[in-house]
Scaffold this active site. Structure first.
Site, PDB file in Angstrom:
ATOM      1  N   CYS A 173       0.815  -1.225   0.000  1.00 39.09           N
ATOM      2  CA  CYS A 173       0.000   0.000   0.000  1.00 39.09           C
ATOM      3  C   CYS A 173       0.847   1.274   0.000  1.00 39.09           C
ATOM      4  O   CYS A 173       0.596   2.193  -0.785  1.00 39.09           O
ATOM      5  CB  CYS A 173      -0.959  -0.011   1.193  1.00 39.09           C
ATOM      6  SG  CYS A 173      -0.151  -0.118   2.816  1.00 39.09           S
TER       7      CYS A 173
ATOM      8  N   HIS B 142      -2.214   0.579   7.178  1.00 33.54           N
ATOM      9  CA  HIS B 142      -2.664   0.571   5.786  1.00 33.54           C
ATOM     10  C   HIS B 142      -2.974   1.995   5.335  1.00 33.54           C
ATOM     11  O   HIS B 142      -3.400   2.836   6.129  1.00 33.54           O
ATOM     12  CB  HIS B 142      -3.914  -0.301   5.639  1.00 33.54           C
ATOM     13  CG  HIS B 142      -4.295  -0.589   4.224  1.00 33.54           C
ATOM     14  ND1 HIS B 142      -3.482  -1.249   3.336  1.00 33.54           N
ATOM     15  CD2 HIS B 142      -5.429  -0.259   3.523  1.00 33.54           C
ATOM     16  CE1 HIS B 142      -4.087  -1.340   2.159  1.00 33.54           C
ATOM     17  NE2 HIS B 142      -5.263  -0.750   2.246  1.00 33.54           N
TER      18      HIS B 142
ATOM     19  N   HIS C 162      -5.930   1.708  -3.338  1.00 33.13           N
ATOM     20  CA  HIS C 162      -4.974   1.144  -2.378  1.00 33.13           C
ATOM     21  C   HIS C 162      -4.535  -0.219  -2.874  1.00 33.13           C
ATOM     22  O   HIS C 162      -5.107  -0.782  -3.815  1.00 33.13           O
ATOM     23  CB  HIS C 162      -5.611   1.039  -0.991  1.00 33.13           C
ATOM     24  CG  HIS C 162      -6.811   0.147  -0.935  1.00 33.13           C
ATOM     25  ND1 HIS C 162      -6.936  -0.915  -0.065  1.00 33.13           N
ATOM     26  CD2 HIS C 162      -7.975   0.133  -1.652  1.00 33.13           C
ATOM     27  CE1 HIS C 162      -8.093  -1.515  -0.239  1.00 33.13           C
ATOM     28  NE2 HIS C 162      -8.749  -0.893  -1.205  1.00 33.13           N
TER      29      HIS C 162
END
Length: 213
Positions: free
Chosen positions: A113, A166, A183
């Site tokens: 990510c 994340h 993402h």
């Protein structure tokens, strides 16, 4: 004979005196100037250079950072270029759609990510920090209701976690409850999802805006 030696001695003495007087004048002094030693001249030059650097700092204070300074702080944008830069970063990120997830990856072979964002921002010569946690400090905090394209959104591993693990980037604001973000998903690779989907709302931690206005 004695007169001859006396006259010769005086003649030689006068010559030596003239040579001595001439050699005592510093070669780097001009007529009418006060004598200055090499140390004094060097010190004056050093102070002049220092004064010039200070004047340059005052002249450039408040101006956009040069490209070489972008690696360590948020890029200062010309407002007329913000939309263009955002569009470039989003377009670059979307070009990786479908790329499989790979921890530590930053290429089409595979990426994680934070790697996706690092690679995307390189398209406008901005070097983001490498981890999602570090990226969460790159820019100013933004409220969810104020999200716009180019903002970064950060998530934890679960509902109760406050540790950022994340990150994604807002690509399109369609309505108050439909905001797309891109993402690198561990299961589906690079993909766009709705930020307001229940799963992401449960683990959302914060959002930041890396593009100054």
């Amino acid at each position: 004979m004695r007169t001859f030696f006396t006259t010769s001695f005086l003649f030689i003495f006068l010559i030596l005196l003239m040579v001595s007087c001439q050699s005592s004048q510093p070669t780097f002094s001009k007529r009418g100037e006060t004598y200055k030693s090499a140390r004094e001249i060097a010190e004056e030059k050093r102070l002049a250079r220092k004064s010039g650097r200070m004047a340059e700092r005052r002249r450039t204070k408040g101006k956009p950072l040069a490209s070489k300074d972008r690696t360590s702080r948020t890029k200062v944008y010309n407002p007329r270029r913000v939309d263009e830069d955002v569009a470039t970063v989003i377009e670059t990120a979307r070009s990786f759609t479908g790329t499989p997830y790979r921890w530590g990856g930053t290429t089409r072979v595979g990426m994680d990510c934070s790697g996706l964002l690092c690679t995307s921002f390189e398209s406008i010569d901005v070097k983001l920090p490498r981890t999602s946690e570090e990226q969460s400090r790159y820019g100013k905090d933004v409220r969810v209701k104020d999200l716009k394209e180019g903002d970064l959104v950060f998530f934890g591993a679960n509902r109760n976690s406050r540790e950022i693990t994340h990150v994604g980037m807002v690509t399109e604001v369609i309505s108050d409850n439909d905001v797309k973000f891109i993402h690198a998903s561990t299961s589906l690779g690079v993909i766009e999802n709705n930020f307001f989907a229940e799963h992401y709302q449960k683990i959302f931690i914060k959002a930041v805006r890396p593009f100054s206005e």
